[in-house]
Scaffold this motif. Structure first.
Motif, mmCIF file in Angstrom:
data_model
loop_
_atom_site.group_PDB
_atom_site.id
_atom_site.type_symbol
_atom_site.label_atom_id
_atom_site.label_comp_id
_atom_site.label_asym_id
_atom_site.label_seq_id
_atom_site.Cartn_x
_atom_site.Cartn_y
_atom_site.Cartn_z
ATOM 1 N N SER A 84 0.834 -1.203 0.000
ATOM 2 C CA SER A 84 0.000 0.000 0.000
ATOM 3 C C SER A 84 0.871 1.256 0.000
ATOM 4 C CB SER A 84 -0.901 -0.008 1.240
ATOM 5 O OG SER A 84 -1.483 1.255 1.447
ATOM 6 N N ILE A 85 0.331 2.340 -0.513
ATOM 7 C CA ILE A 85 1.025 3.634 -0.403
ATOM 8 C C ILE A 85 1.258 3.968 1.069
ATOM 9 C CG2 ILE A 85 0.760 6.129 -0.769
ATOM 10 C CD1 ILE A 85 -0.636 5.486 -3.413
ATOM 11 N N ASN A 128 0.508 3.430 -8.352
ATOM 12 C CA ASN A 128 1.272 4.642 -8.655
ATOM 13 C C ASN A 128 2.755 4.269 -8.725
ATOM 14 O OD1 ASN A 128 2.212 7.239 -8.929
ATOM 15 N ND2 ASN A 128 0.952 8.076 -7.283
ATOM 16 N N LEU A 131 6.134 5.954 -7.536
ATOM 17 C CA LEU A 131 6.522 6.034 -6.130
ATOM 18 C C LEU A 131 7.535 4.953 -5.743
ATOM 19 C CD1 LEU A 131 3.048 6.681 -4.429
ATOM 20 C CD2 LEU A 131 4.797 8.375 -5.038
ATOM 21 N N ALA A 160 2.363 0.004 -4.416
ATOM 22 C CA ALA A 160 2.251 1.470 -4.317
ATOM 23 C C ALA A 160 0.829 1.865 -4.710
ATOM 24 C CB ALA A 160 3.288 2.171 -5.187
ATOM 25 N N TYR A 161 -0.139 1.191 -4.079
ATOM 26 C CA TYR A 161 -1.537 1.314 -4.460
ATOM 27 C C TYR A 161 -2.402 1.659 -3.256
ATOM 28 C CZ TYR A 161 -6.290 -0.113 -5.750
ATOM 29 O OH TYR A 161 -7.645 -0.131 -5.967
ATOM 30 N N THR A 162 -3.373 2.538 -3.452
ATOM 31 C CA THR A 162 -4.554 2.648 -2.597
ATOM 32 C C THR A 162 -5.721 2.958 -3.526
ATOM 33 O OG1 THR A 162 -4.295 5.020 -2.177
ATOM 34 C CG2 THR A 162 -3.318 3.506 -0.548
ATOM 35 N N ASP A 165 -6.161 6.725 -4.199
ATOM 36 C CA ASP A 165 -5.208 7.225 -5.192
ATOM 37 C C ASP A 165 -5.643 6.819 -6.597
ATOM 38 O OD1 ASP A 165 -2.382 8.292 -5.915
ATOM 39 O OD2 ASP A 165 -2.418 6.286 -6.799
#
Length: 272
Positions: A84-85, A128, A131, A160-162, A165
């Motif tokens: 997760s971010i 994303n 990141l 790098a996901y939520t 976002d």
């Protein structure tokens, strides 16, 4: 009979037993898309007094087993919530350790003997990606390119996901797209300047896959933790109490049986 021979016999028996169970499950609807929230790696490390990062390594082995079971059964899409971010807020040492582990495992995905190549799986990294550290981002890009021609199944790795976002990214792209369309028009009529739900869905990171049928989150937690919020309105959430490294074949079977039991209701909800 030596240990190697006995191990092979047990392996063959296990494979035969799974095929029998797949046959029973296939008498009803098989989910097209299963998503996993892999919760409990750190708690597993603490409970078993492992050094930092070892729980995630055991968790990766569990992931490989789950992928094998899903693809053997005929599940077309599998999505995993890998990073997760919000995880970037952890200590720099832990983040770096996880990045190193991800780079190593991503590189392993494209080896000739990997599960990806055994089952003809196309890999997408969802999130994303800018990141990520450069080595991990490049490894992800290489894996996506190397598996681009695979078409039998799909693995989506949310990194790098939520979900918030993802939705923000989609809305921004929709606004840019509509603004470009408006600038082209010169008649003063802008009937197409309204953003629709279909526009937003088309620009989602997850637009390459259908909505999940089941989300499995280990550790007994029933929170989605900012994962596939847009896509999960009508899917089954299954929450076994085991930690992710402890998940096994029967947990997957029970999730699918519950999905099949509630399939008619879930189908009606989607059509409503």
């Amino acid at each position: 009979m030596d240990i190697k021979q006995r191990t092979q016999i047990y392996k063959n028996l296990g494979s035969f037993a799974r095929k029998c169970i797949y046959g029973v499950l296939s008498a009803s609807t098989i989910p097209n898309h299963i998503a996993f929230i892999m919760d409990g790696n750190r708690r597993y490390s603490k409970q078993h007094k492992l050094v930092d990062g070892e729980g995630h390594k055991v968790g990766f082995s569990s992931l490989m087993s789950m992928l094998r079971y899903c693809y053997e059964l005929g599940v077309k899409y599998v999505t995993v919530y890998a990073f997760s971010i919000e995880n970037f807020k952890r200590s720099p040492e832990e983040v770096q350790s996880l990045m190193d582990l991800m780079e190593e495992k991503i590189q392993g995905l494209i080896k000739e003997e990997s599960i990806v190549n055994q089952y003809g799986v196309r890999v997408y990294f969802i999130g994303n990606l800018k990141l990520l550290s450069k080595p991990v981002r490049l490894a992800a890009e290489r894996a996506m390119e190397a598996t681009a021609k695979n078409s039998k199944a799909v693995l989506l790795v949310c990194i790098a996901y939520t979900s918030t976002d993802e939705i923000l990214h989609s809305v921004e792209e929709c606004c840019e797209e509509k603004w470009d369309e408006i600038k082209v028009l010169d008649d003063g009529k802008h009937e197409k300047d309204v953003i629709s739900v279909l526009d937003i869905e088309r620009h989602m990171y997850m637009a390459v896959a259908p909505e999940p049928d089941i989300i499995i989150r280990t550790s007994g937690e029933t929170r989605l933790s900012n994962f596939l919020l847009w896509q999960s309105a009508d899917c089954l959430l299954y929450s076994p109490s085991v930690l992710w490294p402890e998940i096994g074949f029967w947990h997957l079977v029970m999730a699918i049986l519950e999905f099949q039991h509630k399939f008619c209701y879930l189908k009606k909800q989607k059509q409503a």
